[in-house]
Design an enzyme around this catalytic site. Sequence first.
Site, mmCIF file in Angstrom:
data_model
loop_
_atom_site.group_PDB
_atom_site.id
_atom_site.type_symbol
_atom_site.label_atom_id
_atom_site.label_comp_id
_atom_site.label_asym_id
_atom_site.label_seq_id
_atom_site.Cartn_x
_atom_site.Cartn_y
_atom_site.Cartn_z
ATOM 1 N N THR A 1 -20.499 -32.088 -5.777
ATOM 2 C CA THR A 1 -20.071 -32.769 -4.617
ATOM 3 C C THR A 1 -19.145 -31.895 -3.937
ATOM 4 O OG1 THR A 1 -20.258 -34.899 -5.731
ATOM 5 C CG2 THR A 1 -18.865 -34.733 -3.836
ATOM 6 N N LYS B 1 -10.600 -35.920 -4.692
ATOM 7 C CA LYS B 1 -11.159 -34.762 -4.294
ATOM 8 C C LYS B 1 -12.271 -34.936 -3.158
ATOM 9 C CE LYS B 1 -14.451 -32.787 -6.074
ATOM 10 N NZ LYS B 1 -16.072 -32.696 -6.277
ATOM 11 N N LYS C 1 -23.380 -38.705 0.199
ATOM 12 C CA LYS C 1 -22.494 -38.968 -1.140
ATOM 13 C C LYS C 1 -21.509 -39.345 -0.632
ATOM 14 C CE LYS C 1 -21.040 -38.764 -5.169
ATOM 15 N NZ LYS C 1 -20.878 -37.409 -6.088
#
Length: 292
Positions: free
Chosen positions: A94, A237, A169
């Site tokens: 990601t 994150k 995502k």
Amino acid sequence: MNVAFIGLGTMGAPMAGHLLKSDCALRVYNRGAARAQQWSERFGAPVSQTVAEAVAEADVVALCLGADEDVRAMVSEHLLAHLKAGVVIVDHSTTSAALARDMSALCDKQQVAFIDAPVSGGQAGAEAGKLTVMAGGREEAFARIEPVLDGYAAKYRLVGESGAGQLAKMVNQVCIAGLLQGLAEGIHLGQSAGLDMEAVLDTISGGAAQSWQMDNRASTMLKGQYDFGFAVDWMRKDLGYVLDEARRQGASLPVTALVDQFYAQVQQLGGGRNDTSSLLRALQSSLKGEQH
């Protein structure tokens, strides 16, 4: 098909393990020796000692790393020097959408395809081989990696050009963060009012409040169990990428920004490695502070 899988962490290890049961010829590599040894012992297969060894015959290279800087370094400093023309890199990390576009452009110069393909489903999904993959890139390259995705994904789809997988995502993480905060606040209110929350949740899970998070996380939240699943550090994150992208797009995400700060509070409580459902900890800690 010759496949190299790089990154044998919490997600990557079981994903690579599933490929051992597929028709592909698999080689794996991990930067840290400890995880490499653990994977070899768990799955009874060897681990390559270098990136060059892992990708020497590869048709597809799958990555499951950490953040932007990890992917950039792996692709630009290690991978491209050893890949033949026509290889497809599928990145399950990601990252930011900008990083995905940069890597795609860089790979194009060496006739290597790059697909950004982050996953959703957490550790449980990886272990079960039931992940969801959202991908960005060219259709012909995506078609070539579908046999690999079949090894560990229950659903996968090309959602757009390079960077689109990472943007999808981000949407995924925004939806999860909001749901978890709502679930945490609902449980917190019920507990504060002295309700039998097991009974309450069993009742409302049959109605419009039902969600995957309620079905899979509410019971452990009631028990204060958070030592599993997708870590708060990882979610922060990811939400950092989300909020950066939102600023670039001029999109307002006030709830996401707020939930990010609640996760920061969980980190301050020492819960950086807790599951993301630990948002309840921040609410409970705040109540204790008010009582004192």
